[in-house]
Structures are given as structure tokens and as C-alpha cells.
Write an enzyme that holds these catalytic residues in place. Structure first.
Site, PDB file in Angstrom:
ATOM      1  CB  CYS A 146      33.282  38.763  32.773  1.00 26.17           C
ATOM      2  SG  CYS A 146      34.204  39.702  31.556  1.00 26.17           S
ATOM      3  NE  ARG A 166      35.573  44.553  32.424  1.00 26.01           N
ATOM      4  CZ  ARG A 166      35.350  43.240  32.454  1.00 26.01           C
ATOM      5  NH1 ARG A 166      34.131  42.787  32.276  1.00 26.01           N
ATOM      6  NH2 ARG A 166      36.336  42.403  32.668  1.00 26.01           N
TER       7      ARG A 166
END
Ligand code: BEZ
Length: 223
Positions: free
Chosen positions: A60, A137
Site C-alpha cells: 500500500c 485493492r
């Protein structure tokens, strides 16, 4: 949430997990790193709305550094970025501070806090069989009319490609401008494809047997 997020009743399926291309993106209000916001306020511009599993995690962090560096390229395409995770606003702030100090990059696009996952579930951003209830995601490409035009879903252990996100946006904008199709690996400046004719006369009149359905047209310029 202003959207009725009860599209399916599967026991393990998030309420809005049935969102499809062509649906209006469910509206919501939320607190974010840039202040209170409402999704529908972004009408009139493209929007990439994306979720990430957690702040302070390796993949991330690389995604946010990459997206912050590419923010100008999204802006050139009249597209805003908006991130979302279950983490609190103060976790987002601390993470963005760390990113700035460590990578010399300021993440200026909003990151929404979604502690109850009411937004994440409406968008199907929570893996149905995920016990830790983090968002995966997921990326939604939303057009200026608020319509979902494309979506992708990656697992927690694989980061997204900023250049592919920009390419998807370029392709969506190119096919909006003219009635054309974007072929595999298309990039701005390359030929787009003509919509195949639905007339038998055109099929018989074509010079060779593929000409009637596989024909390049023009050069797709960035809008
Ligand atoms: C990561 O961003 O590195 C990550 C997040 C959640 C699970 C696994 C990896």
C-alpha cells in the site's frame, strides 16, 4: 449512505458487491484526509475511487507513493483520485506524514476513513471470505456522470500499476470521444478500431475477409 445497498442477499456477499459497469456509483458522505466529502460532488469530472487493505503496509505504501507522484497525470485527464480503507482518519494522517518524511512525497488526494465498512461493503471492496474485514485493492473508474465505467480487483499481495490505471482512463476517454474501440495494449497516439458494421452489404463489400470487422481508425489523441 444514500444508496440502497441491498442488491444481493448472499450470506457471505457484501450488500453492494453486485455493482457492474454501467451502474451509477452509490453516493456516500464521508470524512477524509482533505475534509468531509460527498461522492456526488465529484460529478463533472472523472474519478478513480480505490480501496487499499491497510495503512502502514508495504505494498500500500508503494501504491500511495506512486499515485501521489502520478497525481498531476490524473489531473491532466480531468480525473480526481480518492482512496478508502477501514483505518481511522488519524491513522491516515500518521501514515501520510510518514510517507512525506520517508519518501518526500505529499499525498494530497483524499483518503476516506470507513471504520464500519459501510462504503467498502456497498462497493464490494471487502473480500467475502476475509476474516479480518480489510478492503482489498478494488479500483472503480467513474465517469463525469457518476457512472461506473471500469473496475479492477487485485489481492492484498499484488500492487496496482499506475501506468495501467492511466491507460485505462485514456482508453475510456478515447472511446467516449468517438464511436471507436480500444484494442489490446492500446496507448494514446496509436490506432483505435472502427465499430464493425452490422450491415451484410458492408461485409460482402469489404476488401478482405477480416476488413469488415477489424479496421483501424485515426489516432487516439489524449483528451
Ligand atoms: C501490503 O500492502 O503490503 C499488504 C497489505 C495487507 C496484506 C498484505 C500486504
Amino acid at each position: 449512505m444514500t444508496h440502497n445497498a441491498s442488491k444481493d442477499s448472499g450470506e457471505h456477499i457484501a450488500p453492494g458487491a453486485g455493482l457492474r459497469i454501467g451502474d451509477i456509483a452509490p453516493d456516500f458522505s464521508a470524512r477524509s484526509t482533505t475534509g468531509d466529502m460527498r461522492l456526488s460532488d465529484y460529478r463533472g469530472r472523472w474519478l478513480v475511487l480505490f480501496s487499499h487493505p491497510a495503512d502502514f503496509t508495504p505494498v500500500c505504501t508503494t501504491e500511495f507513493v506512486a499515485l501521489a507522484k502520478a497525481a498531476d497525470q490524473f489531473a491532466q485527464r480531468e480525473c480526481d483520485l480518492m482512496a478508502l480503507s477501514v483505518d481511522s482518519l488519524f491513522s491516515h494522517f500518521a501514515w501520510l506524514r510518514m510517507i512525506r518524511d520517508r519518501f518526500d512525497v505529499e499525498v494530497r488526494f483524499p483518503i476516506i476513513e470507513d471504520p464500519t465498512l459501510v462504503i467498502g461493503r456497498a462497493y464490494g471492496m471487502v473480500a467475502p471470505d476475509d476474516n479480518d474485514s480489510a478492503t482489498v485493492r478494488t479500483t472503480f473508474f467513474i465517469d463525469p456522470h457518476g457512472v461506473i465505467r471500469a473496475m479492477t480487483c487485485y489481492p492484498a499481495n499484488v500492487g496496482r500499476s499506475t501506468s495501467e490505471m492511466l491507460r485505462t482512463l485514456d482508453a475510456l476517454q478515447a472511446v467516449d470521444k468517438d464511436p471507436v474501440l480500444a484494442p489490446a495494449n492500446w496507448e494514446p497516439g496509436q490506432k483505435l478500431l472502427r465499430q464493425p458494421s452490422a450491415k451484410l452489404d458492408d461485409v460482402f463489400a469489404a476488401k478482405d475477409h477480416t476488413d469488415w470487422f477489424l479496421q483501424g481508425v485515426g489516432r487516439g489523441k489524449r483528451t
